[in-house]
Each structure stands twice: as C-alpha cells, then as structure tokens.
Design a protein around this motif. Sequence first.
Motif, PDB file in Angstrom:
ATOM      1  N   ALA A  91       1.995  28.650  37.351  1.00  0.00           N
ATOM      2  CA  ALA A  91       1.273  27.880  36.328  1.00  0.00           C
ATOM      3  C   ALA A  91       0.838  26.525  36.866  1.00  0.00           C
ATOM      4  N   GLU A  92       1.750  25.814  37.504  1.00  0.00           N
ATOM      5  CA  GLU A  92       1.390  24.501  38.017  1.00  0.00           C
ATOM      6  C   GLU A  92       0.389  24.619  39.164  1.00  0.00           C
ATOM      7  N   PHE A  95      -2.931  25.137  37.487  1.00  0.00           N
ATOM      8  CA  PHE A  95      -3.393  23.953  36.762  1.00  0.00           C
ATOM      9  C   PHE A  95      -3.846  22.865  37.732  1.00  0.00           C
ATOM     10  N   ARG A  99      -7.693  21.713  38.018  1.00  0.00           N
ATOM     11  CA  ARG A  99      -7.887  20.337  37.559  1.00  0.00           C
ATOM     12  C   ARG A  99      -8.555  19.490  38.647  1.00  0.00           C
ATOM     13  N   VAL A 121      -6.224  27.002  30.511  1.00  0.00           N
ATOM     14  CA  VAL A 121      -6.414  25.894  31.454  1.00  0.00           C
ATOM     15  C   VAL A 121      -7.851  25.406  31.416  1.00  0.00           C
ATOM     16  N   LEU A 124      -8.530  23.429  28.353  1.00  0.00           N
ATOM     17  CA  LEU A 124      -7.901  22.108  28.405  1.00  0.00           C
ATOM     18  C   LEU A 124      -8.703  21.141  29.270  1.00  0.00           C
ATOM     19  N   PHE A 224      -2.037  15.170  43.161  1.00  0.00           N
ATOM     20  CA  PHE A 224      -2.011  15.403  41.716  1.00  0.00           C
ATOM     21  C   PHE A 224      -0.714  16.089  41.297  1.00  0.00           C
ATOM     22  N   LEU A 228       2.021  14.749  38.563  1.00  0.00           N
ATOM     23  CA  LEU A 228       2.397  15.548  37.392  1.00  0.00           C
ATOM     24  C   LEU A 228       3.901  15.762  37.302  1.00  0.00           C
TER      25      LEU A 228
ATOM     26  N   LEU B 274       0.357  25.378  29.817  1.00  0.00           N
ATOM     27  CA  LEU B 274      -0.724  25.470  30.798  1.00  0.00           C
ATOM     28  C   LEU B 274      -0.441  24.671  32.067  1.00  0.00           C
ATOM     29  N   THR B 275       0.364  23.641  31.988  1.00  0.00           N
ATOM     30  CA  THR B 275       0.595  22.793  33.162  1.00  0.00           C
ATOM     31  C   THR B 275       1.679  23.367  34.071  1.00  0.00           C
ATOM     32  N   THR B 276       2.869  23.631  33.507  1.00  0.00           N
ATOM     33  CA  THR B 276       3.958  24.122  34.361  1.00  0.00           C
ATOM     34  C   THR B 276       4.760  25.261  33.739  1.00  0.00           C
TER      35      THR B 276
END
Lengths: 251, 399
Positions: A91-92, A95, A99, A121, A124, A224, A228, B274-276
Amino acid sequence: MSAGPGTLTRPLAARIAALPPIPAVAEAQSDAPPVTDSVIAAASAALERGETHYTDRAGVPALRKLASARLQRQFGVSVDAKDITITCGVAEARFVTLRILLTAGAVVCPDPALRSELVGVCTLIGAPLLAAPPVNGAEMRVLYLSVRDLGDDTLIGLAAAQPGTYVVLDLSAAPFDEAPGVHPALRPGLATRTVTIDGLEYQLPGWRVGWLAGSDMADKLRGFKQALTICTTSVSQWAAVEILNTHEARG
Amino acid sequence: MTERPLHALNNANIPEEVRAVAGDPNRLRFAMIELAAQMKDTITLGRGDPDLATPPHIVAAAEHAMRAQMTAPLPIAGLPELRAEVARKLARENGLAVGAGNVIITTGGQEAVYLIMQALIDPGDEVLVPDPRYTAYDDAILGAGGRIVLVPTDHDDAFNLRAEAVEAAITPRTKALLIVTPSNPTAGIVTEERLRQIAEVAIRHNLLVISDEIYEKFTYDGWQHFSIGSLPGMADRTITLNGFSKAYAMTGWRVGYVAAPEDVIGAMARVKALTTGPAASVSQWAALAAITGPDTPTREFHAIYAERRHLLMEGLTSMGLDYSDPRGAFFLWTNSASTGIHATELAYLLLKEGRVLIFPGTAFGDNWAGYLRISVLQPTDQLREAVARMKPIVERYRL
C-alpha cells in the motif's frame, strides 16, 4: 464535529464525503497463512539483539540488497540497493509512487483487478485513472502494469516512446517464485523510467513489508516515504530478510 | 540574554552536501546524519531516537503474538483492544472524553500528522505553527495544499506559546493551530494557564487545534503536562496526537495514535487505507502490552533522561553556552549565538572536528541560526565525552 457556528462542519463533511470508502480487502482477514518457525525465530532474534529503533529510512540494508538480488534473479534487471526503498506494505509503495510520479497527467492501468485497487489512491491524489491510453492529447504520465500485462508490447512501446511517461510494474499479486515475462526496465529507454513494486503481502500480510525499486526518481520516492512514515517497522523488515534469504538459498 | 550579531553562513567552511541543503531543514538534518554515518567514533546527539531498549515485557508480548500466529492484518483503524485502552488512558490521564471510536492507531506519529492534514486541510487553508518547529510537519501541511503561518515564541518566555501571538496570526483562512507540548525542538512546555487562554482564542475564532503530545511523559522540575482537549468547548475541535515511540522506546515499531471526533477518525481511516493500510500487527500487540503494563520502565527512562539533561546543562554552561529552560522532552535548545558562528557552520565543525552530531537550529526554521538542538539520548559517559570534545572547538572558533 458540532463546534461553533457551523463553519467547521460543512468543509469537513464535504471532505469526508469525497474520500473513497475503505476497501473491503483492507478489513481484518482471518485467512492469512501461518508464519513459519524460521521467520518467527529470525524476528525474535532481531528483537533480542535490540532491533527496536528507527532503521535507515530507506530500509535495513540487508533487505534492500535481497530485494535487489531478487529483481536480478527474476528478471535480469539490475537495480542498486541504494535505489530501493522498503515500505510499510505494498500500500505504501503504491501510494508513494503514484503521489510522487503524478505531477500531472493520468494513470493508465489495463488490468481491471489492479485498476480497482488503485481507484482510491488516484481519487485521493486527484489523478485520472484510465483503462487505456488517452486519445485526446491528455498525458499518460504513468503506465501501471501487472504481470498479466507484460506481453503487451504495444502499450509498453508507447510508454517508451513518450519521454515523460513512467512505467510501474506491480509484482505484488504475481506468484513469488516465477519470472513471468520480460521486465519493462529492460526495454531501451525505460530503465530510468520504471519503478518495480513488490512485497510480502502473501507471506507476511499483517507485518506490512513492501518495497519500490528503481528509476531516476528513487531519491524523491525515498524522501516522500521518509516524510510519511520515517521508516518501516524494524521487526517486520528482519522477518522479511529471513523470507528472502530462504528463497535465495533455494536458488 | 545577551544578543550579538551572527556572522553569515561561511560556505567555505561547509561541504557541498551540506551547502546544497542548508535552506531545506528536513534535508539538512538527513545530510548531517549521513555525514555522521560515514565517520567513526561519532557521538550522535541529533535524532530523537531513544538509545534505551524497548522494555522486556513489551518485547515478550510481541514474541507471544508471533508464536501464537496473532499477526494477521488488523482493521485499518487499529486493534480494537488497543483503541479501547488508548481511550481509557486518555480519559484517565489526560481528561479527554473519548471512547474507542475516537481513536485511530497509526503507523507512527509521523503518519498521524500526515493523515490529520489530509483529513482536515483544504488547499489554501492556513495552519498556525509555533516557531521554531519540527519541520516534518511542513510536508504534511503543504502536501494537503495548506499554508504554514508561523507563531513566534521566544527564549525569555521559555518558548511558551502566547494566546495573543496566536490571535495576531489568525486570518480569514486560518483553519487550525498546531501545538506541540512538550516541544521539539525547544523542550518548552505550553503551560495550563496559557492553554486555557489559547482555548478561548480557538473557540472565539472557531479553529481546530492539533495537539502533539508525544513527549508528555517527560516533564521536569515540577512542570506538568496538560492536554488542551480536556478544556470546556475543546473536545469537538481538538485532535490529540500521541504514540509509543518516546514513552516506551518503541521508535522502530512504528505505532502511534490520534484521538479526535469520530467523523475525523473516520476520514483519517479512509485515507490510511490508501497510504499504508493498518499498522503492523506485531507492533500493535506490543503497544497494547505497553499501555496496559507497568509504568516502571517509563519512570526509569524519565530518571535517566533527567540525569543526562542535568549533565549536559552543566557542560553547556562550562562552554559559555546558554540554553532555554528545558522543561520537557529530551532536548536542550541551546543558544550558540554568543559564538558569533552561524549554527549550520558550527554544527558541521562540531561533527567534522569533534565527531559530535548535533542539529543546527536552522533545521527547525529559518530564524534559528543562533541555536543548536542537542538530544540527551546517549549514556552519561558519552555525554561527558561529547562535552569534552565540543568545548575546545567552541572556544577555538568563537568569534
């Protein structure tokens, strides 16, 4: 929120409504495979020797080297370990990659199953998500591929011909021990414009270990990720080292 | 406190890898870390990573979870038992009226900041941030399209936050105020009296307040931590951020938490998916053991940091360096302006010649070229050695 004369509630309510719902796949799963004794032993050993602090922000060097070796063995693609960043799960990796890469333009993702996983994603970060390259002059900034797409030479050739387009190869759903095709990074002109995403979502789903490898954006991607989450969970990384070491030993 | 003019940064005295990032606080910190990593026998007083070990009962809980195969992915918002215990802790210790539904478990406090800003900040919104600041907040605020508006704090006030300074910075675009108490980098505390005044400002101007309380367990000399979210009228507008990294020496486990109104938590969870995804399961089981277990280890950590802090204070005084009253956290915000040397240059010289890594004040904002942030996160013998190495360098280069 009900505070004040209502100016807090309207913007917040609108923002919440615009966010995608939590994907069902992300909810608690009770069917994860058992973790092997060797992984548990390796993780315990890491804890006992004090691996409880921040790791290098890009990840434990041993894990990055193993990820590099894996890419070399699977596809013959050379990515220096310094251009690999260990992430908190796939997921990271997704993202962070999208991003950073999507400064403009759209994501093209031909695989419908993978595309459904990218909807959130892309919503977002405000990037269009398409099934095929745009025809009306809009930019294909990222071509996002699964292993099922590796045979589509036309699409990869189109990306290679567009200097500003990046290719992302997401291996997270691929069988772990297979080399399922020709990696886009081996195509002339694409080595510096290809990011490979992989991870241990099957072997260690709750431990949250993934990685992203390669491209001329490696520094920005790492920067990044650090902004995060600072680094990925230390004990999880050492569990991952054990898994990749075991696979390397098998040859 | 005596003021004297600082010389401008002398680029001839710093290497290219530092010069190139001197204007970027986040990259400056990492450039210094990377330089130090290439040297031998370095005493690292830079990063806020406790050198102490995660307590054994927490490690044991993680090992139990692994052996019992309790490592399947957890819900995005976190292990339900952990959310419930965090809510109990916040109610009991911080006076916050929260339940489990007001809590989300994050992948470290850093992610919490990012999620908060993504959930709350619209492009063009202004976020008031005390100056100096931990500039990692900047990425989160700017990443959401927000603007940072600095609120001045000063040495003679021990970097406490003044309500009138907050109010003076408010514009029609102000959405939120960020409070960090105890503070990184200043080690100051926003006192209860000031927080009550600031709460009145927040209510009057309908602001959100984001309260980063991650150093709450470490206050000294009778100073007390206070949570602004406990005040009348503040529950619905306060987002409280905390975690396990500092209190339990769990930086590598990557687990933190946020308490906020339920709809804010819901928004954060949707972004977090969505991020982690969820925080690592092993880490959450370990965190549960931390928050439900004995507080003896944290009190022991406190005693250790207090002793080290005192040792460093004496050492800095012996060098003729002043520091802000270190009421909390584990830093000494040291005024190096008396040397006349720009802090970036002085920090580099201390690293190059003394092999002591300290962050320059410029890594916490443009206005702090006369300051250094020194952490107490090394054993006392290393701190003594660091002081012994620093002293002749400070003397040699003092202008």
